[in-house]
Design an enzyme around this catalytic site. Sequence first.
Site, PDB file in Angstrom:
ATOM      1  N   ASP A 237       2.297 -11.991  -4.333  1.00 53.19           N
ATOM      2  CA  ASP A 237       2.638 -10.670  -3.808  1.00 53.19           C
ATOM      3  C   ASP A 237       2.992  -9.777  -4.998  1.00 53.19           C
ATOM      4  OD1 ASP A 237       3.989  -8.423  -2.758  1.00 53.19           O
ATOM      5  OD2 ASP A 237       4.555  -9.540  -0.950  1.00 53.19           O
TER       6      ASP A 237
ATOM      7  N   TYR B 283      10.645 -11.551   0.389  1.00 52.63           N
ATOM      8  CA  TYR B 283      11.011 -10.486   1.328  1.00 52.63           C
ATOM      9  C   TYR B 283      11.346 -11.133   2.691  1.00 52.63           C
ATOM     10  CZ  TYR B 283      10.134  -7.016   4.918  1.00 52.63           C
ATOM     11  OH  TYR B 283      10.237  -6.245   6.040  1.00 52.63           O
TER      12      TYR B 283
ATOM     13  N   ARG C  11     -12.339  -1.710  13.018  1.00 51.78           N
ATOM     14  CA  ARG C  11     -11.380  -2.806  12.819  1.00 51.78           C
ATOM     15  C   ARG C  11     -11.863  -3.713  11.679  1.00 51.78           C
ATOM     16  NH1 ARG C  11     -11.646  -7.166  15.987  1.00 51.78           N
ATOM     17  NH2 ARG C  11     -11.976  -5.912  17.850  1.00 51.78           N
TER      18      ARG C  11
HETATM   19  O1  7XF Z   1       4.605  -4.693   6.101  1.00 54.13           O
HETATM   20  P1  7XF Z   1       5.143  -3.881   4.965  1.00 54.13           P
HETATM   21  O2  7XF Z   1       4.158  -2.873   4.447  1.00 54.13           O
HETATM   22  O3  7XF Z   1       6.506  -3.343   5.215  1.00 54.13           O
HETATM   23  O4  7XF Z   1       5.283  -4.909   3.704  1.00 54.13           O
HETATM   24  C1  7XF Z   1       5.945  -6.131   3.773  1.00 54.13           C
HETATM   25  C2  7XF Z   1       6.374  -6.498   2.390  1.00 54.13           C
HETATM   26  C3  7XF Z   1       5.628  -7.436   1.714  1.00 54.13           C
HETATM   27  N1  7XF Z   1       5.966  -7.823   0.457  1.00 54.13           N
HETATM   28  C4  7XF Z   1       7.029  -7.287  -0.172  1.00 54.13           C
HETATM   29  C5  7XF Z   1       7.364  -7.738  -1.550  1.00 54.13           C
HETATM   30  C6  7XF Z   1       7.804  -6.319   0.473  1.00 54.13           C
HETATM   31  O5  7XF Z   1       8.854  -5.820  -0.184  1.00 54.13           O
HETATM   32  C7  7XF Z   1       7.471  -5.920   1.783  1.00 54.13           C
HETATM   33  C8  7XF Z   1       8.273  -4.915   2.505  1.00 54.13           C
HETATM   34  N2  7XF Z   1       9.569  -4.696   2.007  1.00 54.13           N
HETATM   35  C9  7XF Z   1      10.403  -3.578   2.419  1.00 54.13           C
HETATM   36  C10 7XF Z   1      11.693  -3.659   1.592  1.00 54.13           C
HETATM   37  O6  7XF Z   1      11.956  -4.694   0.961  1.00 54.13           O
HETATM   38  O7  7XF Z   1      12.414  -2.665   1.552  1.00 54.13           O
HETATM   39  C11 7XF Z   1      10.592  -3.616   3.891  1.00 54.13           C
HETATM   40  C12 7XF Z   1      11.717  -2.889   4.489  1.00 54.13           C
HETATM   41  S1  7XF Z   1      12.470  -3.818   5.837  1.00 54.13           S
END
Ligand code: 7XF
Length: 410
Positions: free
Chosen positions: A191, A119, A66
Amino acid sequence: MKLIDKDNKKPTTGFATDAIHWGYKPSSHQGALNPPVYMTSTFAFESAEQGASIFGGEEKGYFYSRISNPTVALLEERIARLEGAEAGLATSSGMGAICSVFWSLIQHGDELVVDQTLYGCTYAFFRTLVEKFGIKILAVDMADLKAVEEAITPKTRLVFFETPANPTLRLVDIAAVSSLAHKHDALVIVDNTFCTPYLQRPLEFGADVIVHSATKYLGGHGDLIAGLAVGGAEMIEHVRLSGLKDLTGAALSPFDASQILRGIKTLEIRMDRHSQSAATVARYLDSHSAIEAVYYPGLESFPQHELAKRQMSQFGGLIAFEVKGGIVAGRALMNSLKLATLAVSLGDAETLIQHPASMTHAPYEEEVRQAAGITDGLVRLSIGLECVDDIIADLDQALTQEYVELAQAG
Ligand code: 7XF
């Protein structure tokens, strides 16, 4: 693209070379070309005394996966190298990386300044901090530097944004926002999911911490969920021993770490192809009479095209656009595509299309979503690695004369 060692002592190697080799020597692993996967939850101590001193932090060593694992550690070292950071941390999802970083760094009474376009689940995370924990958060349009300057005060501890923003692709000037934040000693967290370090390296523009959803381009094959964070060694160690170990427990599986290492080996050629094809598709959409507006940082008509050229080396694989006729026409388009897959996520070999307002950004309240530029008619397209002519032919068979007339009639 060349990577430069901060201390300029070691010879520099190029991005693709580091993406394939950095941190790994076959000779230290029985000659294995591909890094072995340490599928283990725990590690044997040589003595009770050694166990105690590793747990006490006096001796370095693995003790429980972990916290750290040799396969995961290689991925962490590699992403840190590619982003130009001192250290990296891997997590079981992008949200795991964001939550581990924030839970480690925020204190009671802190204020945060975040972009208004994020997001959907990241937005929901910040809303929960406000509603359940009383953290003060100001959400501003970070393309407006005056608004950012007014929002950041001596009380601001952390500043967070995505650039390009999911899903509108609006950019944030990393250098300008970082310098405003640093005037008040606030840390800047970016991000970098949409770009990956191959297209944009936020630390070079002054950011302090970078988070990624490695589910996307870094993994690159739509077969895993993972996250990464990079930054200063001391800070990342704190995030590991507080956020990851005690607060989220969002540890990455060694198998998935190995898959991401595999994905990163081809990151450069994949991002080149995603970017080239997306530029071609963006120009096609921009010239189509059924399309109201196209948002792609590489288009000369993109309002922040100059900023895009300053901080991105190419413009990535994502395109957002509005069809004439709003969501009804948008749904008709999405339903009539044959090659593009109707699915959330992005950065895969397959072209994916989705509707942010009802899917990835559904956690937003309607007015907040509209204010963030995520309109009902906005469609997001993640351009895959198929032949670009086939991607365009697919869009073309959907955007027929009949469809155009229907869309124009509203
Ligand atoms: O926890 P994840 O690996 O899904 O990542 C979260 C995340 C964090 N930052 C950005 C800029 C993201 O685009 C995402 C996840 N986005 C996907 C999307 O926009 O399609 C999630 C699908 S609901």
